[in-house]
Write a protein that holds these residues in place. Sequence first.
Motif, PDB file in Angstrom:
ATOM      1  N   ALA A  19       1.563   6.412  -6.938  1.00  3.60           N
ATOM      2  CA  ALA A  19       0.440   7.255  -7.361  1.00  3.60           C
ATOM      3  C   ALA A  19       0.788   8.735  -7.240  1.00  3.60           C
ATOM      4  N   ASP A  20       1.655   9.072  -6.292  1.00  2.00           N
ATOM      5  CA  ASP A  20       2.046  10.467  -6.075  1.00  2.00           C
ATOM      6  C   ASP A  20       3.383  10.806  -6.724  1.00  2.00           C
ATOM      7  N   VAL A  80       0.889   4.061  -2.948  1.00  2.00           N
ATOM      8  CA  VAL A  80       0.635   5.493  -2.720  1.00  2.00           C
ATOM      9  C   VAL A  80       1.804   6.320  -3.240  1.00  2.00           C
ATOM     10  N   ILE A 139      -9.425  11.758 -11.071  1.00  2.00           N
ATOM     11  CA  ILE A 139      -8.036  11.301 -11.129  1.00  2.00           C
ATOM     12  C   ILE A 139      -7.301  11.992 -12.271  1.00  2.00           C
ATOM     13  N   GLU A 144      -6.480  15.530 -11.315  1.00  2.00           N
ATOM     14  CA  GLU A 144      -5.340  15.584 -10.392  1.00  2.00           C
ATOM     15  C   GLU A 144      -4.023  15.453 -11.146  1.00  2.00           C
ATOM     16  N   VAL A 176      -5.536   2.982  -5.381  1.00  2.00           N
ATOM     17  CA  VAL A 176      -5.535   3.415  -3.976  1.00  2.00           C
ATOM     18  C   VAL A 176      -6.600   4.455  -3.649  1.00  2.00           C
ATOM     19  N   GLU A 177      -7.152   5.126  -4.651  1.00  2.00           N
ATOM     20  CA  GLU A 177      -8.147   6.159  -4.386  1.00  2.00           C
ATOM     21  C   GLU A 177      -9.531   5.666  -4.797  1.00  2.00           C
ATOM     22  N   ASP A 178     -10.510   6.128  -4.083  1.00  2.00           N
ATOM     23  CA  ASP A 178     -11.890   5.801  -4.430  1.00  2.00           C
ATOM     24  C   ASP A 178     -12.492   7.028  -5.111  1.00  2.00           C
ATOM     25  N   SER A 179     -11.973   7.339  -6.306  1.00  2.00           N
ATOM     26  CA  SER A 179     -12.382   8.530  -7.039  1.00  2.00           C
ATOM     27  C   SER A 179     -12.809   8.146  -8.445  1.00  2.00           C
ATOM     28  N   TYR A 197       0.831  -1.200   0.000  1.00  2.00           N
ATOM     29  CA  TYR A 197       0.000   0.000   0.000  1.00  2.00           C
ATOM     30  C   TYR A 197       0.870   1.256   0.000  1.00  2.00           C
ATOM     31  N   LYS A 226      -3.340   5.462  -8.902  1.00  2.00           N
ATOM     32  CA  LYS A 226      -4.385   6.294  -8.296  1.00  2.00           C
ATOM     33  C   LYS A 226      -5.720   5.572  -8.316  1.00  2.00           C
ATOM     34  N   LYS A 227      -6.010   4.868  -9.410  1.00  2.00           N
ATOM     35  CA  LYS A 227      -7.244   4.082  -9.469  1.00  2.00           C
ATOM     36  C   LYS A 227      -7.235   2.989  -8.407  1.00  2.00           C
TER      37      LYS A 227
END
Length: 122
Positions: free
Chosen positions: A73-74, A70, A101, A104, A93-96, A66, A90-91
Amino acid sequence: MKFKKLVIISFTIVILFFIVFIPSIFSHLKNTPQINYYINHPDLTYKTFSQCKLRVDDVNECYSAYSAAVSLADSDDCSLTGIASKRRFKKLVEDSKEKVIDDEIVNDCIPNNNKTLIGEKN
């Protein structure tokens, strides 16, 4: 008076301890060898953390995967492969929504924000 001096000296030593040692302890937590391994092996990171989202067998391994996901993703890599990797993680680890995304990533990678990832904004 002696007690007051002892308290002041003890307090100063404790403060110095926190200033000197705590940042290195936190840094070590973010950069363990296992996390660095996962960062250097993104496909394994993706596979491991995807499995961890379904079922946790080893908490430490899931935490490392994890943390690496992250970090990926960053990432500051704004090359085509870097953007694809950022989007992928990002897909994960993020719930967006995908548009959030993409927005961002555009904000991260295109400083003047006059372009989208595909072309010029209208």
